[in-house]
Design a protein around this motif. Structure first.
Motif, PDB file in Angstrom:
ATOM      1  N   LYS A   1       0.778  -1.146   0.037  1.00 36.56           N
ATOM      2  CA  LYS A   1      -0.062  -0.144   0.207  1.00 36.56           C
ATOM      3  C   LYS A   1       0.918   0.988  -0.028  1.00 36.56           C
ATOM      4  CE  LYS A   1      -3.748   2.141   2.199  1.00 36.56           C
ATOM      5  NZ  LYS A   1      -4.657   2.208   3.493  1.00 36.56           N
ATOM      6  N   PRO A   2       1.687   1.745  -1.110  1.00 43.10           N
ATOM      7  CA  PRO A   2       2.411   2.604  -1.145  1.00 43.10           C
ATOM      8  C   PRO A   2       1.738   4.128  -0.995  1.00 43.10           C
ATOM      9  CG  PRO A   2       1.843   1.929  -3.500  1.00 43.10           C
ATOM     10  CD  PRO A   2       1.440   1.071  -2.531  1.00 43.10           C
ATOM     11  N   ILE A   3       2.567   5.173  -0.224  1.00 42.67           N
ATOM     12  CA  ILE A   3       2.007   6.471  -0.113  1.00 42.67           C
ATOM     13  C   ILE A   3       1.655   7.141  -1.600  1.00 42.67           C
ATOM     14  CG2 ILE A   3       2.004   8.518   1.236  1.00 42.67           C
ATOM     15  CD1 ILE A   3       3.431   6.612   3.277  1.00 42.67           C
ATOM     16  N   VAL A   4       0.862   7.806  -1.867  1.00 42.33           N
ATOM     17  CA  VAL A   4       0.847   8.431  -2.944  1.00 42.33           C
ATOM     18  C   VAL A   4       0.383   9.830  -2.679  1.00 42.33           C
ATOM     19  CG1 VAL A   4      -0.689   9.129  -5.038  1.00 42.33           C
ATOM     20  CG2 VAL A   4      -0.424   6.435  -4.382  1.00 42.33           C
TER      21      VAL A   4
ATOM     22  N   ASN B   1      -4.368  13.006  -8.131  1.00 45.96           N
ATOM     23  CA  ASN B   1      -4.238  12.676  -9.590  1.00 45.96           C
ATOM     24  C   ASN B   1      -3.173  12.029  -9.775  1.00 45.96           C
ATOM     25  OD1 ASN B   1      -2.543  14.968  -8.821  1.00 45.96           O
ATOM     26  ND2 ASN B   1      -2.957  15.895 -10.710  1.00 45.96           N
ATOM     27  N   GLU B   2      -2.150  11.528  -8.752  1.00 46.48           N
ATOM     28  CA  GLU B   2      -1.150  10.571  -8.999  1.00 46.48           C
ATOM     29  C   GLU B   2      -1.476   9.029  -8.706  1.00 46.48           C
ATOM     30  OE1 GLU B   2       2.666  13.623  -8.159  1.00 46.48           O
ATOM     31  OE2 GLU B   2       1.791  12.178  -6.601  1.00 46.48           O
ATOM     32  N   PHE B   3      -0.642   8.204  -9.252  1.00 42.37           N
ATOM     33  CA  PHE B   3      -0.817   6.877  -8.888  1.00 42.37           C
ATOM     34  C   PHE B   3       0.378   5.964  -8.576  1.00 42.37           C
ATOM     35  CE2 PHE B   3      -1.439   6.528 -13.700  1.00 42.37           C
ATOM     36  CZ  PHE B   3      -0.288   5.733 -13.820  1.00 42.37           C
TER      37      PHE B   3
ATOM     38  N   VAL C   1      -2.868   1.947  -6.663  1.00 42.63           N
ATOM     39  CA  VAL C   1      -3.400   3.029  -5.569  1.00 42.63           C
ATOM     40  C   VAL C   1      -3.607   4.217  -6.556  1.00 42.63           C
ATOM     41  CG1 VAL C   1      -3.012   4.435  -3.647  1.00 42.63           C
ATOM     42  CG2 VAL C   1      -2.187   1.940  -3.658  1.00 42.63           C
ATOM     43  N   PHE C   2      -4.809   4.589  -6.545  1.00 41.50           N
ATOM     44  CA  PHE C   2      -5.203   5.794  -7.329  1.00 41.50           C
ATOM     45  C   PHE C   2      -6.465   6.268  -6.925  1.00 41.50           C
ATOM     46  CE2 PHE C   2      -5.627   6.864 -12.339  1.00 41.50           C
ATOM     47  CZ  PHE C   2      -5.552   8.177 -12.006  1.00 41.50           C
ATOM     48  N   LEU C   3      -6.320   7.527  -5.987  1.00 45.42           N
ATOM     49  CA  LEU C   3      -7.264   8.289  -5.425  1.00 45.42           C
ATOM     50  C   LEU C   3      -8.253   8.678  -6.496  1.00 45.42           C
ATOM     51  CD1 LEU C   3      -8.576   9.320  -2.952  1.00 45.42           C
ATOM     52  CD2 LEU C   3      -7.261  11.221  -3.142  1.00 45.42           C
TER      53      LEU C   3
ATOM     54  N   TYR D   1     -10.493   5.821  -7.757  1.00 49.00           N
ATOM     55  CA  TYR D   1     -11.325   5.000  -6.959  1.00 49.00           C
ATOM     56  C   TYR D   1     -11.823   5.571  -5.514  1.00 49.00           C
ATOM     57  CZ  TYR D   1      -9.063   1.406  -9.702  1.00 49.00           C
ATOM     58  OH  TYR D   1      -8.684   0.586 -10.888  1.00 49.00           O
ATOM     59  N   GLY D   2     -11.393   6.829  -5.445  1.00 48.07           N
ATOM     60  CA  GLY D   2     -11.705   7.687  -4.143  1.00 48.07           C
ATOM     61  C   GLY D   2     -11.026   7.451  -2.852  1.00 48.07           C
ATOM     62  N   ASP D   3     -10.041   6.339  -2.916  1.00 44.39           N
ATOM     63  CA  ASP D   3      -9.414   6.215  -1.754  1.00 44.39           C
ATOM     64  C   ASP D   3      -7.984   5.603  -1.950  1.00 44.39           C
ATOM     65  OD1 ASP D   3      -9.408   3.450  -2.408  1.00 44.39           O
ATOM     66  OD2 ASP D   3     -11.351   3.032  -1.230  1.00 44.39           O
ATOM     67  N   ASN D   4      -7.338   5.357  -1.173  1.00 51.11           N
ATOM     68  CA  ASN D   4      -5.946   4.853  -1.272  1.00 51.11           C
ATOM     69  C   ASN D   4      -5.363   3.575  -0.914  1.00 51.11           C
ATOM     70  OD1 ASN D   4      -4.473   7.569  -1.998  1.00 51.11           O
ATOM     71  ND2 ASN D   4      -5.047   8.307  -0.081  1.00 51.11           N
ATOM     72  N   ASN D   5      -6.494   2.838  -1.105  1.00 42.48           N
ATOM     73  CA  ASN D   5      -6.316   1.209  -1.124  1.00 42.48           C
ATOM     74  C   ASN D   5      -5.875   0.809  -2.341  1.00 42.48           C
ATOM     75  OD1 ASN D   5      -7.469   1.174   1.513  1.00 42.48           O
ATOM     76  ND2 ASN D   5      -9.525   1.195   0.796  1.00 42.48           N
ATOM     77  N   PRO D   6      -5.117  -0.348  -2.284  1.00 38.75           N
ATOM     78  CA  PRO D   6      -4.592  -1.199  -3.456  1.00 38.75           C
ATOM     79  C   PRO D   6      -5.688  -2.103  -4.093  1.00 38.75           C
ATOM     80  CG  PRO D   6      -3.719  -2.168  -1.389  1.00 38.75           C
ATOM     81  CD  PRO D   6      -4.335  -0.872  -1.068  1.00 38.75           C
ATOM     82  N   ARG D   7      -5.662  -1.643  -5.678  1.00 36.14           N
ATOM     83  CA  ARG D   7      -6.907  -2.504  -6.030  1.00 36.14           C
ATOM     84  C   ARG D   7      -6.449  -3.152  -7.243  1.00 36.14           C
ATOM     85  NH1 ARG D   7     -11.957  -0.430  -4.519  1.00 36.14           N
ATOM     86  NH2 ARG D   7     -11.899   1.294  -2.871  1.00 36.14           N
TER      87      ARG D   7
END
Length: 335
Positions: A111-114, A118-120, A145-147, A150-156
Motif C-alpha cells: 500500500k504505497p503512499i501517494v 491525481n497521481e498513482f 493505488v489511485f485516489l 477509486y476515491g481512496d488510497n487502497n490497493p486495488r
C-alpha cells in the motif's frame, strides 16, 4: 465462457515458494468485499461508479482512461518521447524480439503512499504489440493505488487495454466495452486485503494472461480464478501475438514547484533492501507459440530515474526469474 486450455506447466509452477529469509511468511490475498459473501452464479461483481468519481475526471470522455504516453520508454523503440511521458516513471524489466502468447508472474502487494489525488502508483504486467505513438496495442493487469479513480488510497486489482496507444480506445476494468468478465468471485477495481508490511508478513497474488487461439481470446487469471477475457477482435497487432512483455512498477509524478513527488513505488524502499522490505515480482515466465511456460531470455531493465525508483533482476531455484523494484520518490538523491 471458459478457456479451452491453459499454458502447459502452469499447475506445476503454482506450488508455494520458499521465503528468501525468516523475516516474513508468504501468504495469499483476498478482496474486502468477500467478507460480505459472493455473487450468485450467472452474475458478476461490478464496482459501483459514483457521481463524485466522474466529477474528478478532467472530462467524461477521459473518465476511466489512461493518458497517451503512459508506456515505458523501452516500448517506444526509436519513437520520440511525448510531452507527458516524463510524468510517468517506471522500474521494469522487458523482453522483446520473439512472438509471445502470454505471461505468468507472482506479484507482491503493498500500500504505497501517494502524494496527491491525481497521481498513482502501480505494479503490473504489460503485454505489448505495435508501435508508439499511433497503433500500440497493450493488455495490462496488476494492482494500483489511485485516489482520483477509486476515491481512496487502497490497493486495488485492475486491468487495462488499448489498441491505439491510449488515444481513444480502452479503459480501466469494466468502464467501457471490451473486457468480458466471466467470474463471480473477483471484482475488478476491488480492494485487496491484507497487504505486505515492512519487515513482516508478505502477501502476493499470481497473475496469468494467455492467448487461447481456439476461442480467439486473451484470458486473465488472478490466483486460481479465471476472471474473463479480451476478444482478439479488439486488437490489431495483438490479434496475433505480442512482441514485448514487461513487468514492474510505474508512478505518475505530477508534483509541482520543481520537486519530485514523494509518491512511493511498491513498498517505498529500494530493491537493495531485499525480501520483506522491497517489493518483488517472482516466477516470471512467458508463454511461447507451443503454449508452454518458459523463462524469459534477453531480459533488460529500465528505470528512467534510478535515484527515485530502481529495479534489480535475479534468478534462483525457488523464485525462478524475479525482480526487486521500487523506491521512495523524493529523497536526497532525488530532489
Amino acid at each position: 465462457m471458459r478457456p479451452s486450455y491453459h499454458p502447459e506447466g502452469l499447475f506445476e509452477e503454482n506450488k508455494e515458494s520458499i521465503p528468501k529469509s525468516n523475516e516474513g511468511i508468504l501468504k495469499s490475498i483476498t478482496q474486502l468485499w468477500h467478507l460480505n459473501g459472493r455473487c450468485p452464479e450467472g452474475t458478476i461483481p461490478i464496482r459501483r461508479t459514483k457521481k463524485k468519481e466522474i466529477l474528478r475526471a478532467s472530462s467524461i470522455k477521459s473518465f476511466g482512461k489512461k493518458q497517451q504516453g503512459t508506456i515505458p520508454e523501452a516500448t517506444m523503440s526509436t519513437q520520440p518521447q511525448s510531452n507527458n511521458q516524463s510524468d510517468h516513471q517506471h522500474a521494469i524489466v522487458n523482453v522483446r524480439g520473439d512472438k509471445y502468447y502470454g505471461t505468468k508472474a507472482t506479484v507482491n502487494v503493498w500500500k504505497p503512499i501517494v502524494q496527491q489525488s491525481n497521481e498513482f502508483s502501480l505494479s503490473q504486467l504489460w503485454i505489448v504489440a505495435g508501435s508508439y505513438p499511433s497503433d500500440l496495442n497493450t493488455i495490462e493487469a496488476g494492482w494500483q493505488v489511485f485516489l482520483d479513480l477509486y476515491g481512496d488510497n487502497n490497493p486495488r486489482l485492475f486491468n487495462y487495454w488499448t489498441r491505439d496507444a491510449y488515444q481513444s480506445t480502452g479503459c480501466y476494468n469494466l468502464r467501457c466495452a471490451g473486457f468480458v468478465q466471466t467470474s463471480n468471485k473477483m471484482a475488478l477495481g476491488g480492494t485487496i486485503s491484507p497487504v505486505s508490511a515492512y519487515g513482516a508478513s508478505q502477501y502476493e497474488i499470481n497473475f496469468l494472461v494467455w492467448k487461447d487461439t481456439t476461442r480467439g481470446a486473451w484470458w486473465l487469471q488472478f490466483g486460481n480464478e479465471v476472471v474473463g477475457y479480451w476478444p482478439t477482435s479488439l486488437f490489431s497487432y495483438l490479434a496475433d501475438s505480442a512482441s514485448q512483455i514487461q513487468w514492474g512498477g510505474e508512478v505518475l509524478n505530477y508534483a509541482s514547484g520543481g520537486q519530485h513527488t514523494t509518491t512511493q513505488m511498491g513498498s517505498g524502499h529500494f530493491p537493495e533492501e531485499g525480501f520483506g522490505k522491497a517489493s518483488y515480482i517472482k516466477n516470471i515466465q512467458t508463454v511461447d507459440g507451443s503454449n508452454n511456460l518458459r523463462s524469459p531470455i534477453r531480459v533488460s531493465t529500465l528505470a528512467e530515474k534510478s535515484n527515485c525508483y530502481n529495479v534489480q533482476m535475479g534468478n534462483d531455484r525457488d523464485w525462478g526469474n524475479y525482480i526487486y523494484y521500487g523506491g521512495p520518490g523524493r529523497n536526497p538523491n532525488c530532489p
